[in-house]
Design a protein around this motif. Sequence first.
Motif, PDB file in Angstrom:
ATOM      1  N   GLU A  72      -9.195 -31.866  29.573  1.00 44.94           N
ATOM      2  CA  GLU A  72      -9.482 -31.467  28.194  1.00 44.94           C
ATOM      3  C   GLU A  72      -8.342 -30.690  27.554  1.00 44.94           C
ATOM      4  O   GLU A  72      -8.371 -30.420  26.351  1.00 44.94           O
ATOM      5  N   ASP A  73      -7.332 -30.336  28.350  1.00 44.54           N
ATOM      6  CA  ASP A  73      -6.156 -29.653  27.786  1.00 44.54           C
ATOM      7  C   ASP A  73      -5.195 -30.652  27.139  1.00 44.54           C
ATOM      8  O   ASP A  73      -4.241 -30.244  26.461  1.00 44.54           O
ATOM      9  N   GLN A  77      -3.171 -25.963  18.666  1.00 45.98           N
ATOM     10  CA  GLN A  77      -3.502 -27.102  19.519  1.00 45.98           C
ATOM     11  C   GLN A  77      -4.057 -28.211  18.625  1.00 45.98           C
ATOM     12  O   GLN A  77      -4.966 -27.962  17.818  1.00 45.98           O
ATOM     13  N   GLY A 109      -7.849 -17.583  19.691  1.00 43.88           N
ATOM     14  CA  GLY A 109      -8.019 -19.028  19.745  1.00 43.88           C
ATOM     15  C   GLY A 109      -7.732 -19.646  21.102  1.00 43.88           C
ATOM     16  O   GLY A 109      -7.978 -20.847  21.302  1.00 43.88           O
ATOM     17  N   LEU A 110      -7.236 -18.887  22.026  1.00 43.71           N
ATOM     18  CA  LEU A 110      -6.944 -19.432  23.357  1.00 43.71           C
ATOM     19  C   LEU A 110      -8.255 -19.867  24.009  1.00 43.71           C
ATOM     20  O   LEU A 110      -9.198 -19.067  24.102  1.00 43.71           O
ATOM     21  N   PRO A 111      -8.333 -21.114  24.468  1.00 45.20           N
ATOM     22  CA  PRO A 111      -9.617 -21.667  24.934  1.00 45.20           C
ATOM     23  C   PRO A 111     -10.174 -21.001  26.191  1.00 45.20           C
ATOM     24  O   PRO A 111     -11.390 -20.964  26.370  1.00 45.20           O
ATOM     25  N   SER A 112      -9.287 -20.532  27.064  1.00 43.59           N
ATOM     26  CA  SER A 112      -9.762 -19.923  28.306  1.00 43.59           C
ATOM     27  C   SER A 112      -8.675 -19.027  28.853  1.00 43.59           C
ATOM     28  O   SER A 112      -7.558 -18.972  28.316  1.00 43.59           O
ATOM     29  N   GLU A 157      -5.559 -26.575  15.500  1.00 44.93           N
ATOM     30  CA  GLU A 157      -6.417 -25.395  15.611  1.00 44.93           C
ATOM     31  C   GLU A 157      -5.611 -24.232  16.180  1.00 44.93           C
ATOM     32  O   GLU A 157      -4.859 -24.395  17.147  1.00 44.93           O
ATOM     33  N   LEU A 160      -4.275 -21.101  18.066  1.00 50.66           N
ATOM     34  CA  LEU A 160      -4.404 -20.559  19.414  1.00 50.66           C
ATOM     35  C   LEU A 160      -4.062 -19.075  19.448  1.00 50.66           C
ATOM     36  O   LEU A 160      -4.862 -18.250  19.882  1.00 50.66           O
ATOM     37  N   TYR A 216       0.659 -29.657  21.315  1.00 50.37           N
ATOM     38  CA  TYR A 216       0.761 -28.220  21.099  1.00 50.37           C
ATOM     39  C   TYR A 216       1.890 -27.973  20.104  1.00 50.37           C
ATOM     40  O   TYR A 216       3.048 -28.299  20.351  1.00 50.37           O
TER      41      TYR A 216
END
Lengths: 114, 114
Positions: B85-86, B36, B59-62, B44, B46, B90
Amino acid sequence: AQTVTQSQPEMSVQEAETVTLSCTYDTSENNYYLFWYKQPPSRQMILVIRQEAYKQQNATENRFSVNFQKAAKSFSLKISDSQLGDTAMYFCASTPNSGYALNFGKGTSLLVTP
Amino acid sequence: GAGVSQSPRYKVAKRGQDVALRCDPISGHVSLFWYQQALGQGPEFLTYFQNEAQLDKSGLPSDRFFAERPEGSVSTLKIQRTQQEDSAVYLCASRLTGGTDTQYFGPGTRLTVL
């Protein structure tokens, strides 16, 4: 974890001149790899050069060369005979030999002017 | 194809919508990565696949983010209930082996969440 720092957000150089982009990194690994990637405005990330940390000799690819100072954890990129097509974002990245994902710095925006 | 391709190149979503981003790696490449890249930042990590196995998703944010590579080639990154914020680019990258070879990047998908 590895961290990569690029302290120059923007740089400018005249065509045919030489420019050096700085990169420092922090790692606890003994074996790792360092990379410089170029990202032109089209956003396709392209590998410029790579360095294996266990190799003493600095990597060179045509007009691009690195100054790898392992003790200082420094990995700078020198671009000789700059060309207009070198205008891009340049990212320094690292990966440990035991790992796989690239850790990127924040990048340096390089502008080559006529 | 000759390189990594991604689709769509641009995606605009309303907050709360689900999106699916596709990556076609270089044929025969074992490893596949998703990164991402927020505006003005370096990519960064993921998630990472080796063939069809997702070996690292740290690394997946959520839990709204989900990636799959069911047949070990094409991969899809899905984001559920998108948030502002997404919004980011990508990037998908593939690598020939599971070692430390060069990662080859696709052009990215720019996601804008309104």
